[in-house]
Motif scaffolding. Structure first.
Motif, PDB file in Angstrom:
ATOM      1  N   ARG A   7      38.366-126.893  30.235  1.00 22.15           N
ATOM      2  CA  ARG A   7      38.079-125.782  31.132  1.00 22.15           C
ATOM      3  C   ARG A   7      36.628-125.335  30.952  1.00 22.15           C
ATOM      4  NH1 ARG A   7      41.599-120.223  31.730  1.00 22.15           N
ATOM      5  NH2 ARG A   7      40.039-119.008  32.837  1.00 22.15           N
ATOM      6  N   PRO A   8      35.835-125.224  32.040  1.00 20.78           N
ATOM      7  CA  PRO A   8      34.429-124.821  31.911  1.00 20.78           C
ATOM      8  C   PRO A   8      34.308-123.403  31.358  1.00 20.78           C
ATOM      9  CG  PRO A   8      35.105-124.851  34.216  1.00 20.78           C
ATOM     10  CD  PRO A   8      36.214-125.479  33.436  1.00 20.78           C
ATOM     11  N   THR A   9      33.244-123.162  30.598  1.00 24.17           N
ATOM     12  CA  THR A   9      33.015-121.862  29.977  1.00 24.17           C
ATOM     13  C   THR A   9      31.802-121.197  30.600  1.00 24.17           C
ATOM     14  OG1 THR A   9      31.534-122.738  28.285  1.00 24.17           O
ATOM     15  CG2 THR A   9      33.912-122.805  27.812  1.00 24.17           C
ATOM     16  N   SER A  10      31.580-119.940  30.229  1.00 24.28           N
ATOM     17  CA  SER A  10      30.402-119.227  30.725  1.00 24.28           C
ATOM     18  C   SER A  10      29.131-119.880  30.204  1.00 24.28           C
ATOM     19  CB  SER A  10      30.462-117.755  30.317  1.00 24.28           C
ATOM     20  OG  SER A  10      30.466-117.619  28.911  1.00 24.28           O
ATOM     21  N   ARG A  11      29.199-120.530  29.022  1.00 25.59           N
ATOM     22  CA  ARG A  11      28.041-121.239  28.493  1.00 25.59           C
ATOM     23  C   ARG A  11      27.673-122.407  29.406  1.00 25.59           C
ATOM     24  NH1 ARG A  11      28.177-123.031  22.329  1.00 25.59           N
ATOM     25  NH2 ARG A  11      28.018-120.757  22.168  1.00 25.59           N
ATOM     26  N   GLU A  46      26.677-120.140  42.491  1.00 21.68           N
ATOM     27  CA  GLU A  46      26.809-121.534  42.930  1.00 21.68           C
ATOM     28  C   GLU A  46      27.198-122.438  41.768  1.00 21.68           C
ATOM     29  OE1 GLU A  46      23.144-122.565  44.759  1.00 21.68           O
ATOM     30  OE2 GLU A  46      23.566-121.474  46.636  1.00 21.68           O
ATOM     31  N   ALA A  47      26.614-122.201  40.600  1.00 19.41           N
ATOM     32  CA  ALA A  47      26.946-123.012  39.426  1.00 19.41           C
ATOM     33  C   ALA A  47      28.410-122.804  39.034  1.00 19.41           C
ATOM     34  CB  ALA A  47      26.023-122.639  38.261  1.00 19.41           C
ATOM     35  N   ALA A  48      28.870-121.544  39.075  1.00 20.49           N
ATOM     36  CA  ALA A  48      30.263-121.250  38.723  1.00 20.49           C
ATOM     37  C   ALA A  48      31.218-121.929  39.688  1.00 20.49           C
ATOM     38  CB  ALA A  48      30.489-119.737  38.712  1.00 20.49           C
TER      39      ALA A  48
END
Length: 336
Positions: A7-11, A46-48
């Motif tokens: 799962r992608p993180t805020s980092r 956009e990255a999120a």
């Protein structure tokens, strides 16, 4: 490959957008204005989106001291009405990042065990039908931010009440039957100690008393087909002269009344007119189709959730009862 299944993180978002994690938190928490540029905020969003990043709501809620969970307390789910209430409440809740836990009282309207170790710790608020008031007290839901449905605004436990305009629904039924010429009435009342049913009985008696020559009898039954069949059969047999109109507090009661009338050889609506209240799917399945009052269950749930959100945010909930509508079908006609 391993990275793709994580799962992608805020980092990850920060690295993709070329900003700090603090900037990501500000943008996704909608607190960026005056702190980062609009162009940077757009780059973070956009990255999120590209990464499929979702904030960890559980961690955020722990920091805020809120669970973003609401309990909806209703009687046992014996009809689709309360399913509609849940649908409306859950739709509004989801739009605001809340979840709704549906809790039907196991015994219908009686006490219930607390489904949580500590309701106060597990919930942000409660929406409850007055028909399930005993269950509400048993789980100590009245100690939380509370909105009551179908409840007396003057004596409610809740910080707010949301009601359908049941009084007007009964008025529409009475005026319809009186205009057809009916003067002898039987009220098949729900045998439940609840404000909403007290209102129905009081309004029907008031409206009929305004017309000289009317006669009103009352029979009571729990909201079930078999109980309605028995109560209506006994009342129709005992009454002399027989009523020409039978007003039911609920469509399920009306279904029992249909069968009771037919067992006595009565034709609907030739010998007796019958009305319900709810406009369940059952109303269209009956023969003839049932004249009844349509209640918008989903709007009821929606308004209940909106009121609770207002209470949680310190705002004044919207006022005014939800309109209801008489739907005239084949079960009513002038008396012979």
């Amino acid at each position: 490959m391993a990275r793709a299944s994580t799962r992608p993180t805020s980092r990850d978002v920060a690295q993709a957008a070329g900003v700090s994690q603090a900037a990501v938190s500000l943008v996704l928490g909608d607190k960026w204005r005056g702190r980062v540029s609009a162009a940077t905020a757009e780059r973070v969003r956009e990255a999120a989106q590209d990464l499929g990043y979702r904030p960890n709501l559980a961690a955020r809620n722990l920091r805020l001291g809120r669970t973003r969970t609401v309990l909806l307390v209703v009687p046992a789910l014996t009809t689709e009405f309360f399913a509609g209430v849940y649908t409306g409440a859950a739709r509004v809740a989801a739009e605001h990042g809340f979840g709704v836990v549906l809790y039907p009282s196991p015994e219908g309207i009686g006490p219930a065990r607390d489904p949580f170790g500590s309701a106060a710790a597990a919930l942000d608020g409660v929406i409850a039908s007055s028909m399930a008031a005993d269950a509400l007290t048993a789980i100590r839901g009245d100690q939380l931010p509370l909105v009551m449905l179908d409840s007396d605004p003057e004596g409610s436990l809740g910080a707010a009440t949301v009601n359908l305009d049941i009084r007007d629904g009964v008025r529409q039924v009475a005026e319809h039957l009186l205009a057809l010429g009916h003067r002898r009435f039987l009220h098949l009342a729900a045998d439940i100690p609840s404000w909403t049913f007290e209102i129905r009985a009081r309004e029907l008696a008031t409206r009929l008393a305004e017309v000289p020559g009317t006669e009103l009898r009352t029979a009571r039954a729990p909201i079930s087909f078999e109980d309605a069949l028995t109560a209506a059969g006994t009342a129709l047999t005992a009454a002399s002269p027989r009523p020409t109109a039978l007003v039911c507090d609920d469509d399920k009661l009306a279904a029992g009344a249909y069968k009771a009338a037919r067992r006595l050889g009565l034709r609907i609506p030739d010998d007796i007119s019958i009305t319900g209240l709810d406009d369940l799917a059952l109303a269209r399945a009956m023969d003839p189709e049932l004249t009844t009052v349509r209640l918008d269950a989903e709007l009821f749930g929606q308004r209940g959730m909106e009121a609770l959100l207002a209470v949680l945010e310190g705002r004044t909930p919207r006022e005014g009862d939800i309109p209801v509508e008489l739907v005239v079908r084949g079960s009513t006609a002038p008396p012979r």
